[in-house]
Design a protein around this motif. Sequence first.
Motif, PDB file in Angstrom:
ATOM      1  N   ASP A  44       4.362   4.676  -1.039  1.00 37.81           N
ATOM      2  CA  ASP A  44       4.916   6.024  -1.100  1.00 37.81           C
ATOM      3  C   ASP A  44       4.138   6.864  -2.120  1.00 37.81           C
ATOM      4  O   ASP A  44       3.223   6.375  -2.788  1.00 37.81           O
ATOM      5  CB  ASP A  44       6.413   6.007  -1.423  1.00 37.81           C
ATOM      6  CG  ASP A  44       6.731   5.355  -2.767  1.00 37.81           C
ATOM      7  OD1 ASP A  44       5.859   5.373  -3.659  1.00 37.81           O
ATOM      8  OD2 ASP A  44       7.851   4.833  -2.926  1.00 37.81           O
ATOM      9  N   ASP A  46       4.904   8.074  -4.994  1.00 40.14           N
ATOM     10  CA  ASP A  46       4.997   7.605  -6.387  1.00 40.14           C
ATOM     11  C   ASP A  46       4.026   6.469  -6.655  1.00 40.14           C
ATOM     12  O   ASP A  46       3.336   6.443  -7.678  1.00 40.14           O
ATOM     13  CB  ASP A  46       6.430   7.138  -6.696  1.00 40.14           C
ATOM     14  CG  ASP A  46       7.354   8.306  -7.013  1.00 40.14           C
ATOM     15  OD1 ASP A  46       6.898   9.467  -6.893  1.00 40.14           O
ATOM     16  OD2 ASP A  46       8.518   8.075  -7.371  1.00 40.14           O
ATOM     17  N   ASP A  47       3.967   5.494  -5.729  1.00 40.02           N
ATOM     18  CA  ASP A  47       3.045   4.349  -5.890  1.00 40.02           C
ATOM     19  C   ASP A  47       1.606   4.839  -6.041  1.00 40.02           C
ATOM     20  O   ASP A  47       0.860   4.394  -6.920  1.00 40.02           O
ATOM     21  CB  ASP A  47       3.121   3.424  -4.661  1.00 40.02           C
ATOM     22  CG  ASP A  47       4.466   2.727  -4.536  1.00 40.02           C
ATOM     23  OD1 ASP A  47       5.059   2.416  -5.587  1.00 40.02           O
ATOM     24  OD2 ASP A  47       4.912   2.507  -3.400  1.00 40.02           O
ATOM     25  N   LYS A  50       1.028   6.746  -9.355  1.00 38.78           N
ATOM     26  CA  LYS A  50       0.979   5.817 -10.500  1.00 38.78           C
ATOM     27  C   LYS A  50      -0.398   5.154 -10.590  1.00 38.78           C
ATOM     28  O   LYS A  50      -0.959   4.993 -11.673  1.00 38.78           O
ATOM     29  CB  LYS A  50       2.060   4.736 -10.360  1.00 38.78           C
ATOM     30  CG  LYS A  50       3.458   5.222 -10.719  1.00 38.78           C
ATOM     31  CD  LYS A  50       4.496   4.146 -10.412  1.00 38.78           C
ATOM     32  CE  LYS A  50       5.905   4.681 -10.613  1.00 38.78           C
ATOM     33  NZ  LYS A  50       6.940   3.728 -10.163  1.00 38.78           N
ATOM     34  N   PHE A  60       2.051   8.935 -15.965  1.00 43.03           N
ATOM     35  CA  PHE A  60       2.793   9.287 -14.746  1.00 43.03           C
ATOM     36  C   PHE A  60       4.186   9.742 -15.156  1.00 43.03           C
ATOM     37  O   PHE A  60       4.811   9.165 -16.040  1.00 43.03           O
ATOM     38  CB  PHE A  60       2.905   8.080 -13.811  1.00 43.03           C
ATOM     39  CG  PHE A  60       3.840   8.304 -12.650  1.00 43.03           C
ATOM     40  CD1 PHE A  60       3.423   8.986 -11.520  1.00 43.03           C
ATOM     41  CD2 PHE A  60       5.156   7.842 -12.700  1.00 43.03           C
ATOM     42  CE1 PHE A  60       4.287   9.211 -10.458  1.00 43.03           C
ATOM     43  CE2 PHE A  60       6.034   8.068 -11.641  1.00 43.03           C
ATOM     44  CZ  PHE A  60       5.586   8.742 -10.516  1.00 43.03           C
ATOM     45  N   ALA A  62       8.079  10.617 -13.780  1.00 39.31           N
ATOM     46  CA  ALA A  62       9.095  10.614 -12.721  1.00 39.31           C
ATOM     47  C   ALA A  62       9.981  11.838 -12.949  1.00 39.31           C
ATOM     48  O   ALA A  62      10.913  11.814 -13.748  1.00 39.31           O
ATOM     49  CB  ALA A  62       9.908   9.324 -12.770  1.00 39.31           C
ATOM     50  N   HIS A  64      12.284  13.378 -11.336  1.00 37.90           N
ATOM     51  CA  HIS A  64      13.719  13.372 -11.045  1.00 37.90           C
ATOM     52  C   HIS A  64      14.534  12.655 -12.119  1.00 37.90           C
ATOM     53  O   HIS A  64      15.756  12.720 -12.134  1.00 37.90           O
ATOM     54  CB  HIS A  64      13.985  12.732  -9.670  1.00 37.90           C
ATOM     55  CG  HIS A  64      13.541  11.298  -9.577  1.00 37.90           C
ATOM     56  ND1 HIS A  64      12.219  10.948  -9.380  1.00 37.90           N
ATOM     57  CD2 HIS A  64      14.235  10.135  -9.672  1.00 37.90           C
ATOM     58  CE1 HIS A  64      12.123   9.632  -9.349  1.00 37.90           C
ATOM     59  NE2 HIS A  64      13.324   9.122  -9.523  1.00 37.90           N
ATOM     60  N   HIS A 101      -0.842  17.316  -9.670  1.00 35.31           N
ATOM     61  CA  HIS A 101      -0.940  16.232  -8.674  1.00 35.31           C
ATOM     62  C   HIS A 101      -2.385  15.820  -8.416  1.00 35.31           C
ATOM     63  O   HIS A 101      -2.628  14.792  -7.779  1.00 35.31           O
ATOM     64  CB  HIS A 101      -0.273  16.656  -7.351  1.00 35.31           C
ATOM     65  CG  HIS A 101      -0.952  17.802  -6.664  1.00 35.31           C
ATOM     66  ND1 HIS A 101      -1.941  17.642  -5.738  1.00 35.31           N
ATOM     67  CD2 HIS A 101      -0.783  19.140  -6.808  1.00 35.31           C
ATOM     68  CE1 HIS A 101      -2.358  18.818  -5.323  1.00 35.31           C
ATOM     69  NE2 HIS A 101      -1.673  19.758  -5.947  1.00 35.31           N
ATOM     70  N   ALA A 125       2.185  13.665 -11.255  1.00 37.38           N
ATOM     71  CA  ALA A 125       3.369  13.430 -10.420  1.00 37.38           C
ATOM     72  C   ALA A 125       3.005  13.843  -8.994  1.00 37.38           C
ATOM     73  O   ALA A 125       2.076  14.631  -8.794  1.00 37.38           O
ATOM     74  CB  ALA A 125       4.561  14.251 -10.921  1.00 37.38           C
ATOM     75  N   PRO A 126       3.698  13.318  -7.973  1.00 34.40           N
ATOM     76  CA  PRO A 126       3.384  13.716  -6.586  1.00 34.40           C
ATOM     77  C   PRO A 126       3.604  15.214  -6.380  1.00 34.40           C
ATOM     78  O   PRO A 126       4.475  15.824  -7.003  1.00 34.40           O
ATOM     79  CB  PRO A 126       4.379  12.899  -5.745  1.00 34.40           C
ATOM     80  CG  PRO A 126       4.791  11.768  -6.611  1.00 34.40           C
ATOM     81  CD  PRO A 126       4.740  12.275  -8.016  1.00 34.40           C
ATOM     82  N   ALA A 129       7.112  16.335  -5.494  1.00 33.81           N
ATOM     83  CA  ALA A 129       8.035  16.290  -6.637  1.00 33.81           C
ATOM     84  C   ALA A 129       7.838  17.507  -7.541  1.00 33.81           C
ATOM     85  O   ALA A 129       8.799  18.061  -8.084  1.00 33.81           O
ATOM     86  CB  ALA A 129       7.813  14.998  -7.429  1.00 33.81           C
ATOM     87  N   LYS A 462      16.127   7.882   0.442  1.00 32.98           N
ATOM     88  CA  LYS A 462      16.543   8.149  -0.941  1.00 32.98           C
ATOM     89  C   LYS A 462      17.961   7.645  -1.234  1.00 32.98           C
ATOM     90  O   LYS A 462      18.273   7.314  -2.365  1.00 32.98           O
ATOM     91  CB  LYS A 462      16.480   9.661  -1.217  1.00 32.98           C
ATOM     92  CG  LYS A 462      15.065  10.247  -1.221  1.00 32.98           C
ATOM     93  CD  LYS A 462      14.392  10.060  -2.577  1.00 32.98           C
ATOM     94  CE  LYS A 462      12.941  10.500  -2.556  1.00 32.98           C
ATOM     95  NZ  LYS A 462      12.769  11.944  -2.538  1.00 32.98           N
TER      96      LYS A 462
END
Length: 578
Positions: A44, A46-47, A50, A60, A62, A64, A101, A125-126, A129, A462
């Motif tokens: 995904d 995030d992977d 990272k 990295f 997150a 949220h 990103h 971050a993506p 996001a 999610k």
Amino acid sequence: MAKSRDWTEILVRRGVIGPDQLREASQSSGGNVEEALMRLGYADADDIMKAKAEQHGLAFVALHEIEIPASVIELVPESLARENIVMPLAQESGVIRVIMHDPLDFETIDKLRFVLNREIEVSLAPKEAIVEAINKYYGSSSTETESVDSMLQEFTDTAIDFADDGSGASSKSSLTNTLEEGDAPVIRLVHLIIQEAVQQRASDIHIEPFADRVRIRYRIDGVLMERDNAPRRLLSAIISRLKIMGSIDIAEKRRPQDGRIKILVAGKDIDLRVSIIPTTHGQSVVMRILDRENIKVGLQDLGFGDDDWSRFKNLIKRPNGILLVTGPTGSGKTTTLYAALNELNRPDVKIITAEDPVEYYLPGVNQCEVRAKIGMTFARIIRAMLRQNPNILLVGEIRDLETAETAIQASLTGHLVFSTLHTNDAPSAITRLVDIGIQPFLVASSVMAIMAQRLVRKVCPKCKVRYEPPAHLLAGLGLRPEIVKKANFMKGKGCSNCNKSGYRGRMGIYELMTMTSQVREMAFKGESTLNVRKMARKQGMHTLFEDGMIKALKGVTTIEEVLRITQKESGGGEPAKK
């Protein structure tokens, strides 16, 4: 932190993906491995981010999981954040930490350094996001959604009368189909309705008049969701505005009309196919949203099981024959066939299509549109196409004897033909062709496979949680206890990602029947659909219900969703043979 050579190696080292998965993504990527890995579901966003953070020695974030103070948000103007997709994170001794990103976007870093007059430190971050965070902290996405509500409320509260000329025909944006400051309220409302529908991933917008209101609905993942109602007096202004955007005759109100709107939404070119029909209470509009990004789908993304995927891939590489895809309107037949054409579209292959209408434009493919008024029927186009020396033909739909005969003739003269048919399952397609008037021996010799398909909603990634379906439901489906024990049933609790529905996105369930020698013989003899089905199942065909149940057992969809779309066959077998 030491830099690694490549983020894909980091993903393999961390065990997120295997070497085979990386190789497959590289081969099907078309140059974009990152997109392919996410499309195939191997990693995904995030992977990947990272891994990129480790590669470049950056942190990295997150997004949220953290809350950014208002004092930090104020450091970066909204226009700067939106234009460059960056988010301020913190301020420490004259240095502003921002989230981006793309770690290699040095131009943006220099711009931020110049505009903010501070030293810039980058975290990653993506992209999605960051956009979500910008909408959250700067309040855009909610305000855009709110603006539809607030505008409708404003129209409801005020007694402003709207005539047909309220569409703003003379407005600059009526020519460009973009929203301009100072546009008439109805122009802004129509644009915002379309914008909101696109943001919510709707496939259709329905504007329906009733005696005292105008109902606005979006079809999201195949299910209609109702928006707030517009006041009845807005109807003629909304219809006129849409007609101007689609170059449709405003004066005509008694006959059905069709048109096409091209519009720019959030930087993306969106095509809308507009259908207008007169009803008792006024003209009703349905707009099909055609996002060009949606058609860049690979065969692997359609949701095939392993067996069906390898069989389908082998079928489309045959030199000649007909492959039929069957199912009701909106079951994804066009997407499946376009995915097959994308797979086969190479410089050494000539592909021509006959469609009614051409929904998506495929680069490198010759596409013809049916125009019945001037005699450009499917059959006539196919006959002309054969003189163009093609390798592969796509016939949008087989509707009558002439089209069916011409398509079969094309397959018998060495062409690979793809087409669609409206039947409930794969075996009934043989009977349907015979009913149209095709000789059974021609059906048996030309058709190489028939695939029925439906679309089921996928459980939201999610908010999905494990759950146990009611015992009476499992018993009614005839699932053996040992299969239930191994099952991984999932259900969405409902979150902002899925509009509280528990589902996000759709995938196909398939019934792929290949024409083996036994099935051909049965078609030649005119055997019943029931007998053909029994033989096909003996030879490994999974029914739509079984394929759906396999996906429910894996937790990709739910049993309730499969039962909504399909029905259990009498004497239906176990869906756990895969």
